[in-house]
Design an enzyme around this catalytic site. Structure first.
Site, PDB file in Angstrom:
ATOM      1  N   TYR A  97     -83.468   6.233  13.916  1.00 40.17           N
ATOM      2  CA  TYR A  97     -82.466   6.085  12.853  1.00 40.17           C
ATOM      3  C   TYR A  97     -82.213   4.610  12.557  1.00 40.17           C
ATOM      4  CZ  TYR A  97     -78.047   6.572  10.326  1.00 40.17           C
ATOM      5  OH  TYR A  97     -77.061   6.511   9.381  1.00 40.17           O
ATOM      6  N   SER A 150     -76.594   1.303   7.194  1.00 41.00           N
ATOM      7  CA  SER A 150     -75.761   1.713   8.317  1.00 41.00           C
ATOM      8  C   SER A 150     -75.497   0.499   9.189  1.00 41.00           C
ATOM      9  CB  SER A 150     -76.470   2.795   9.139  1.00 41.00           C
ATOM     10  OG  SER A 150     -75.832   2.998  10.391  1.00 41.00           O
TER      11      SER A 150
END
Length: 254
Positions: free
Chosen positions: A151, A138
């Site tokens: 995250y 990501s």
């Protein structure tokens, strides 16, 4: 070009969103697709779509954070040519607002889950003397994102594992790369907005869309197209790289 004919591709989290788009495209390009998914019912829908279009797909209900389940699943599949580590969950919170249980849950799925699949698939690839691994990282792995502490931690680990695996198994003819998407419009995004911003869905969707310099979110099919290239023979000279698919977010968002 970009044929996966005769290849066995394992895709985690293939029941929806990016994972579904990758599974559908890989099958279209000739791969025999094996979907590992906690939500087996969602995976069955993906498999049905593939089969209805003449492709081959198999579904395995499996918790990727459970190593024994993963080992048993890969034992059933056997002979893995391509592994796409896509399964993952998100979390909202900072370092001091993230509960330990939530931190561990994100770690277990996003980090341990990827590790478990690597642990199961790499010996099969080594035995064959070839393989391709694609991890879903990501932009949060390399850019500070507000309220995404756990995250970001997990995707930073995925990014680092990509480099380590690429280095360690180069001699075994195993390639490993990662993709780092920005926001991609998936059912997960719609659910997240509905849950956290009830009554403001349209406003928040527009805000999230415009956080990418190009003014929109990515599409799962766009991620799938890049995944196809990186897992194809045409990308045979590429390993140990991360590919931002971010609408200009990293370099142009200033």
């Amino acid at each position: 070009m970009f044929s996966l004919e005769g290849k066995t591709a394992v895709i985690t989290g293939g029941g929806s969103g990016i994972g579904k788009a990758i599974a559908v495209l890989f099958a279209k390009q000739g791969a025999q697709v094996h979907i590992i998914e906690l939500n087996a019912a969602a995976a069955e829908e993906t498999a049905s779509e593939i089969k209805n279009n003449g492709g081959k797909a198999f579904v395995y209900g499996c918790d990727v954070s459970n190593q024994q389940q993963v080992l048993d699943t890969f034992s059933q599949i056997g002979n893995t040519d391509i592994l796409v580590n896509n399964a993952g969950i998100a979390h909202i919170g900072t370092a001091d607002t993230t509960a330990e249980a939530d931190f561990i849950k994100v770690f277990n799925v996003n980090v341990r889950g990827a590790y478990n699949c690597l642990y199961a698939a790499i010996p099969q690839m080594k035995q064959k003397g070839a393989g391709v691994i694609l991890n879903m990282a990501s932009i949060a792995a390399v850019v500070g994102i507000t309220d995404r502490f756990a995250y970001s931690m997990s995707k930073g680990a995925v990014f680092a594992m990509t480099l380590s695996v690429a280095r360690d198994y180069m001699k075994d003819n195993i390639r490993c790369n990662s993709i780092s998407p920005a926001r991609v419009h998936t059912p997960f995004v719609d659910g997240f907005i509905a849950k956290n911003y009830a009554g403001q869905e349209d406003v928040i969707f527009e805000k999230l869309s415009k956080s990418q310099p190009v003014g929109r979110m990515g599409k799962p099919e766009e991620v799938a197209a890049l995944a196809l290239y990186l897992c194809s023979q045409e990308a045979g000279f590429i390993t140990g790289n991360d590919y931002p698919l971010d609408g200009g977010f990293i370099k142009l968002n200033n």
